[in-house]
Motif scaffolding. Structure first.
Motif: not given
Lengths: 90, 272
Positions: A27-33
């Motif tokens: 499960e990957g999430k891009d939390i870079s905004g």
């Protein structure tokens, strides 16, 4: 054989986990905004069995080394299949 | 944070002409940044940190799009960009978010010691680590061994405990404080040589890094997991409160002498 990565995406990270870490679930999430440089990733793999927390993290760091070098920030959580199952039950 | 006299944030074009005097031999470090570019945020912190450590250079922070004339004059094509100016001429440029490169370039024009480490500690006093000139790999290795064992819990962070410069370092500090763990810290933003060498020494690419009793434990993610399972607390017992510590100490031996220093190295005439 995976092709060299020029930009990091959830797909490229997932692919590396699958091929290099025998991941059964990612499960990957891009939390870079927005800037696409900050990722959070959960990896489930039987290869983590019997490994200490530090060893698991080192394995992941090694397998994803090229991609980690390209991003600004990277967080990981690694689980054995048994640990992941236990988590889902909660 | 106390105002630093060699650090200016430009509010108007006049501010710039007031600070920037091309006729002196002062070196100016200009930071062209934009609020919409996240890498700038980190670099702004690094820039400010460098300003506090290099008092002979004048650091000027310029919001590029608000000052198009200045940006054009220095041919700014992207942010962040750092331009070093001396006697009216551009002598160096650093493009992009590259803290080590920026630190190195600042060091080039700085008259202060090449690198200095500051240790912030919650309670214990640890001697601060002295500035070190460029050293051989062996010397650096020996230095790192000493550094990583200099305290029972030693953390390598970006910034200081009172002013962490990165969300991950800040989170780590919060965890340590919440667990009531006494630790010492090293600011890797203040010493680029140690910063780079630690990545090899620990075989770990990022910061923060945590060492317990001289052994590498991991980064933030690892510490979070270890805290969740209770392993971390087992590794590092929490700080007992002062009264308990005092009670234990006083009763430790039939005769207890409280001196300044140690029996081998007394630090005061009376203790000796």
């Amino acid at each position: 054989m995976s092709t060299p990565v020029t930009s990091v995406t959830i797909e490229s990270l997932t692919e590396a986990c699958n091929t290099k870490l025998g991941a059964t679930h990612v499960e990957g999430k891009d939390i870079s905004g927005g800037c696409g440089q900050n990722f959070e990733i959960k990896i489930v793999s039987p290869m983590f069995e019997g490994k200490s927390t530090l060893q698991k993290h080192r394995m992941v760091n090694e397998a994803l080394k090229d991609q980690i070098a390209l991003v600004h920030a990277f967080s990981q959580k690694s689980f054995t299949p048994a640990q992941w199952e236990a988590l889902q039950q909660q | 944070m106390a105002a630093i006299s060699n650090y200016t944030v430009i509010g108007t074009d006049d501010d710039f002409s007031a600070v920037y005097q091309p006729t002196t031999s002062t070196v100016y470090a200009l930071n062209f940044w934009a609020a919409w570019a996240p890498p700038c945020v980190q670099m702004n912190d690094v820039f400010e940190e460098l300003a506090s450590k290099n008092s002979n250079i004048k650091f000027i922070k310029i919001e590029a799009e608000k000052f198009p004339d200045i940006s054009e004059e220095y041919e700014i094509a992207a942010v962040p960009s750092f331009v070093f100016v001396k006697e009216g001429k551009v002598v160096d440029r650093v493009e992009g978010a590259n803290p080590p490169e920026l630190s190195k370039t600042v060091a080039k024009y700085s008259k202060s010691p090449a690198s200095s480490a500051t240790n912030g500690t919650t309670a214990a006093s640890t001697p601060s680590v002295a500035a070190a000139p460029t050293m051989s790999a062996e010397e650096m290795n020996a230095r790192l061994k000493e550094l990583t064992s200099s305290s029972s819990v030693m953390v390598f962070i970006k910034g200081t405990p009172t002013a962490p410069r990165c969300q991950f370092s800040r989170q780590l500090l919060e965890i340590l404080t919440a667990q009531n763990i006494r630790f010492s810290s090293f600011n890797i933003l203040a010493d680029d040589e140690v910063r780079q060498a630690m990545k090899t020494f620990s075989d770990w690419p990022t910061f923060p890094q945590v060492y317990v009793k001289g052994e590498f434990v991991g980064g933030l993610d690892v510490v979070k997991e270890l805290v969740a399972t209770g392993e971390f607390q087992a590794l590092v017992p929490a700080e007992k409160d002062l009264k308990t510590r005092m009670d234990e100490l006083i009763h430790k031996a039939p005769v207890m002498i409280f001196i300044k220093g140690s029996p081998e190295t007394p630090r005061c005439g009376f203790s000796k």
